[in-house]
Scaffold this motif. Structure first.
Motif, PDB file in Angstrom:
ATOM      1  N   LYS A 215     -19.042 -15.309  21.580  1.00 21.88           N
ATOM      2  CA  LYS A 215     -18.559 -16.088  22.024  1.00 21.88           C
ATOM      3  C   LYS A 215     -19.112 -17.249  21.268  1.00 21.88           C
ATOM      4  O   LYS A 215     -18.738 -18.144  20.933  1.00 21.88           O
ATOM      5  CB  LYS A 215     -18.533 -15.716  23.365  1.00 21.88           C
ATOM      6  N   ASN A 216     -20.779 -17.673  21.477  1.00 21.70           N
ATOM      7  CA  ASN A 216     -21.039 -18.564  21.874  1.00 21.70           C
ATOM      8  C   ASN A 216     -21.934 -19.300  19.885  1.00 21.70           C
ATOM      9  O   ASN A 216     -21.617 -20.143  19.632  1.00 21.70           O
ATOM     10  CB  ASN A 216     -22.142 -19.264  22.883  1.00 21.70           C
ATOM     11  N   THR A 254     -16.413  -5.462  21.414  1.00 24.78           N
ATOM     12  CA  THR A 254     -14.846  -6.268  21.028  1.00 24.78           C
ATOM     13  C   THR A 254     -14.681  -8.206  21.313  1.00 24.78           C
ATOM     14  O   THR A 254     -13.649  -8.298  20.454  1.00 24.78           O
ATOM     15  CB  THR A 254     -14.227  -6.148  22.909  1.00 24.78           C
ATOM     16  N   GLU A 255     -16.156  -8.601  22.139  1.00 24.34           N
ATOM     17  CA  GLU A 255     -16.238  -9.821  21.626  1.00 24.34           C
ATOM     18  C   GLU A 255     -16.092  -9.851  20.014  1.00 24.34           C
ATOM     19  O   GLU A 255     -15.282 -10.424  19.488  1.00 24.34           O
ATOM     20  CB  GLU A 255     -17.085 -10.116  22.448  1.00 24.34           C
ATOM     21  N   PHE A 256     -16.684  -9.455  19.495  1.00 20.48           N
ATOM     22  CA  PHE A 256     -16.847  -9.929  17.775  1.00 20.48           C
ATOM     23  C   PHE A 256     -15.587  -9.832  17.557  1.00 20.48           C
ATOM     24  O   PHE A 256     -14.947 -10.446  16.381  1.00 20.48           O
ATOM     25  CB  PHE A 256     -18.080  -9.036  17.669  1.00 20.48           C
ATOM     26  N   VAL A 258     -12.468  -9.955  18.701  1.00 21.14           N
ATOM     27  CA  VAL A 258     -11.782 -11.034  18.857  1.00 21.14           C
ATOM     28  C   VAL A 258     -12.142 -12.384  18.309  1.00 21.14           C
ATOM     29  O   VAL A 258     -11.043 -13.015  18.280  1.00 21.14           O
ATOM     30  CB  VAL A 258     -12.087 -10.999  20.368  1.00 21.14           C
ATOM     31  N   GLN A 259     -13.860 -12.481  18.504  1.00 22.10           N
ATOM     32  CA  GLN A 259     -13.473 -14.432  17.539  1.00 22.10           C
ATOM     33  C   GLN A 259     -13.832 -13.410  16.349  1.00 22.10           C
ATOM     34  O   GLN A 259     -13.220 -14.635  15.415  1.00 22.10           O
ATOM     35  CB  GLN A 259     -15.248 -14.186  18.415  1.00 22.10           C
ATOM     36  N   MET A 260     -13.677 -12.620  15.135  1.00 21.92           N
ATOM     37  CA  MET A 260     -13.198 -12.243  14.058  1.00 21.92           C
ATOM     38  C   MET A 260     -11.613 -12.967  13.943  1.00 21.92           C
ATOM     39  O   MET A 260     -11.475 -12.836  12.760  1.00 21.92           O
ATOM     40  CB  MET A 260     -13.854 -11.344  13.446  1.00 21.92           C
ATOM     41  N   GLN A 261     -11.105 -11.688  14.285  1.00 22.36           N
ATOM     42  CA  GLN A 261      -9.467 -12.080  15.131  1.00 22.36           C
ATOM     43  C   GLN A 261      -9.008 -13.267  14.780  1.00 22.36           C
ATOM     44  O   GLN A 261      -8.094 -13.777  14.239  1.00 22.36           O
ATOM     45  CB  GLN A 261      -9.351 -11.184  15.866  1.00 22.36           C
ATOM     46  N   GLY A 262      -9.852 -14.139  15.432  1.00 20.66           N
ATOM     47  CA  GLY A 262      -9.090 -15.531  15.924  1.00 20.66           C
ATOM     48  C   GLY A 262      -7.924 -15.941  16.438  1.00 20.66           C
ATOM     49  O   GLY A 262      -6.679 -16.613  16.245  1.00 20.66           O
ATOM     50  N   VAL A 263      -7.924 -14.384  17.378  1.00 22.01           N
ATOM     51  CA  VAL A 263      -6.598 -14.794  17.961  1.00 22.01           C
ATOM     52  C   VAL A 263      -6.918 -16.229  19.315  1.00 22.01           C
ATOM     53  O   VAL A 263      -8.283 -15.796  20.151  1.00 22.01           O
ATOM     54  CB  VAL A 263      -6.161 -13.193  19.512  1.00 22.01           C
ATOM     55  N   GLY A 264      -5.944 -16.883  19.634  1.00 20.85           N
ATOM     56  CA  GLY A 264      -6.613 -17.638  20.344  1.00 20.85           C
ATOM     57  C   GLY A 264      -7.870 -18.740  19.152  1.00 20.85           C
ATOM     58  O   GLY A 264      -8.185 -19.370  20.540  1.00 20.85           O
ATOM     59  N   ASN A 265      -8.408 -17.948  19.140  1.00 16.84           N
ATOM     60  CA  ASN A 265      -9.165 -18.877  18.435  1.00 16.84           C
ATOM     61  C   ASN A 265      -9.566 -19.086  17.269  1.00 16.84           C
ATOM     62  O   ASN A 265      -8.926 -18.920  15.944  1.00 16.84           O
ATOM     63  CB  ASN A 265     -10.996 -18.038  18.780  1.00 16.84           C
ATOM     64  N   ASP A 266      -9.506 -20.284  16.590  1.00 12.79           N
ATOM     65  CA  ASP A 266      -9.395 -21.001  15.484  1.00 12.79           C
ATOM     66  C   ASP A 266     -10.989 -20.429  14.595  1.00 12.79           C
ATOM     67  O   ASP A 266     -11.593 -20.480  14.688  1.00 12.79           O
ATOM     68  CB  ASP A 266      -9.967 -22.840  15.052  1.00 12.79           C
ATOM     69  N   THR A 267     -10.442 -19.747  13.269  1.00 14.46           N
ATOM     70  CA  THR A 267     -11.809 -18.978  12.384  1.00 14.46           C
ATOM     71  C   THR A 267     -11.979 -20.113  11.389  1.00 14.46           C
ATOM     72  O   THR A 267     -12.241 -19.681   9.815  1.00 14.46           O
ATOM     73  CB  THR A 267     -11.481 -17.248  12.328  1.00 14.46           C
ATOM     74  N   ASP A 268     -10.092 -21.117  11.018  1.00 21.04           N
ATOM     75  CA  ASP A 268     -10.708 -21.548   9.899  1.00 21.04           C
ATOM     76  C   ASP A 268     -12.020 -22.458   9.627  1.00 21.04           C
ATOM     77  O   ASP A 268     -12.943 -23.142  10.788  1.00 21.04           O
ATOM     78  CB  ASP A 268      -9.991 -22.670   9.984  1.00 21.04           C
TER      79      ASP A 268
END
Ligand SMILES: Nc1ncnc2c1ncn2[C@@H]1O[C@H](COP(=O)(O)OP(=O)(O)O)[C@@H](O)[C@H]1O
Ligand SMILES: [Mg+2]
Length: 442
Positions: A215-216, A254-256, A258-268
């Motif tokens: 996550k970090n 799972t965290e990975f 979530v992070q790659m998916q960018g749900v609620g996270n900005d992956t731009d």
């Protein structure tokens, strides 16, 4: 045996350290911790067998270093606030503890600590590998340029529906240049931040909270965007099923996701680049996150020719273009890493010649100390029957009088006959199958 004793010594030292620590003899504890860590490092460097063992020792080291650091600080300040390790803890530690188990880590010190650990685990590196240092792999290079360089250089092209790739997986037999290519990306994409993480760092037990680390990692990447996160040997982190699949492994995956998916996270502005030799073990959900999957195959004849040239570099040799072609022809099935070993071994031949020569003769050539100047009293190893051969060995040759014997085709062939390709047909079959099912030729 030796490993046992050094390791034992290290363990004894830190055991004593912990004892002293508990008895509040902090100065002594600090000394013992540091001493112990030195022994651990020695074990890692020279004795420990296997990455797993090394990782777990490394893990221990970090733990003790952490403690040592705290003690040092405490001793320096000569402060009043007692510091405790685990057990009965002061108010401040209590707070740390709480945030420890707290998933909503805001701006707490825990997060800072993690991020600084992360900064150790990841390398924000600037290697010196250029596109031109990587032989062949044209399609892979193009894909990477498209994903990495162009969106930064021409952001106007990547608006609306045209979005840059967010995940690229490089897969192929070992030693074909996947990690090497990633280094070239890091060098060439000099306007983005390059995070290089090895899965074993992420998986290492010392943190015991790798999912927070993931996550970090992404958060750090967001702060420094445009960023590239390179995860080498991603299979060790994201395999579909592993023997010791436990909660923490699942949480990381799972965290990975979530992070790659960018749900609620900005992956731009974040590209995840993965590499693996065994793509078929990847979890299918993870596989899908890598929108582009590029096969990095064994090198073709032409690429092998270029590799021979690259690895010879500017070493003195007498190989003709024809010789190099012949070598390329003879190395079908060799990976880039295999070829680099063949060449490295051949490059040692002239050294061996110098070392074993019983006779030398005088020749003229550029002076070893000043290449502009041609001198005629250099010495080169020769056979006893040669004209002008003088019986002597390398110890009799002054260091500035040695004529470097060039690498010959014979040296190359000799080395080639000793080095066998490392990639086997079984793995190739599996890789081809995976490419047919999910991949794209690189
Ligand atoms: N395409 C290539 N061009 C030049 N050198 C290569 C190439 N492929 C492999 N090598 C050599 O082999 C070494 C190992 O390659 P690496 O990238 O670590 O392989 P892997 O695909 O297993 O990650 C590199 O450091 C490099 O010297
Ligand atoms: Mg690699």
């Amino acid at each position: 045996m030796a490993a046992g004793t050094t390791l034992q010594k290290a363990i004894d030292l830190v055991t004593k350290a912990t004892e002293e620590d508990r008895n509040k003899n902090y100065a002594e504890a600090l000394r013992l911790y540091e001493h112990g860590v030195e022994y651990f490092l020695h074990t890692i460097k020279y004795e420990a067998q296997g990455e797993k063992a090394k990782d777990s020792i490394r893990a221990k080291c970090l733990q003790y270093l952490d403690r040592a650091e705290k003690l040092k600080e405490y001793l320096k300040k000569g402060k009043k606030k007692p510091i405790k390790e685990g057990g009965e803890s002061s108010a401040k530690d209590d707070k740390d503890k709480k945030s420890d188990s707290d998933d909503e880590d805001g701006d707490d010190p825990e997060k800072k600590k993690l991020q600084s650990k992360l900064e150790d685990a990841i390398v924000i590196e600037k290697p010196k590998v250029q596109w031109s240092d990587v032989a062949g792999l044209d399609a892979a290079k193009e894909a990477l340029k498209e994903a990495v360089i162009l969106p930064i250089k021409f952001p106007q092209l990547f608006t609306g529906k045209r979005i840059p790739w967010k995940g690229i997986l490089l897969f192929g037999p070992p030693g074909t240049g996947k990690s090497y290519l990633a280094k070239a990306v890091a060098t060439e994409a000099n306007r983005s931040t390059f995070f290089s993480v090895s899965s074993s760092d992420l998986m290492s037990k010392w943190l015991g909270e790798s999912e927070k680390l993931v996550k970090n990692l992404f958060e750090l990447a967001r702060q420094h965007k445009p960023s590239i996160i390179f995860i080498d040997e991603i299979d060790s982190m994201c395999s579909a099923r592993s023997d010791n699949e436990n909660d923490s492994v699942r949480r990381i995956k799972t965290e990975f996701l979530v992070q790659m998916q960018g749900v609620g996270n900005d992956t731009d502005g974040i590209l995840v680049l993965g590499a693996t030799n065994i793509p078929w073990v990847l979890d299918s959900a993870i596989r899908r996150r890598f929108e582009k999957r590029i096969y990095i195959p064994l090198p073709e004849a032409h690429a092998r020719l270029v590799m021979f040239k690259i690895h010879l570099g500017n070493t003195t040799h007498v190989l003709t273009e024809q010789d190099l072609k012949e070598l390329a022809g003879k190395t079908e099935g060799y990976s880039g890493a295999d070829i680099s070993i063949v060449v490295r071994d051949a490059l040692m031949e002239p050294v061996r010649k110098v070392q074993t020569a019983t006779h030398f003769k005088r020749v003229s050539g550029p002076s070893p100390t000043n290449h502009e100047e041609i001198v005629n009293d250099l010495l080169v190893p020769c056979s006893p029957g040669d004209q002008g051969a003088v019986e002597m060995n390398w110890m009799d040759v002054p260091s500035d009088k040695l004529f470097e014997p060039p690498v010959t085709m014979r040296d190359m062939l000799k080395s080639l006959s000793r080095t066998k390709p490392t990639v086997n047909e079984d793995d190739l079959k599996k890789l081809r199958k995976f490419t047919e099912d999910f991949g794209q030729e690189g």
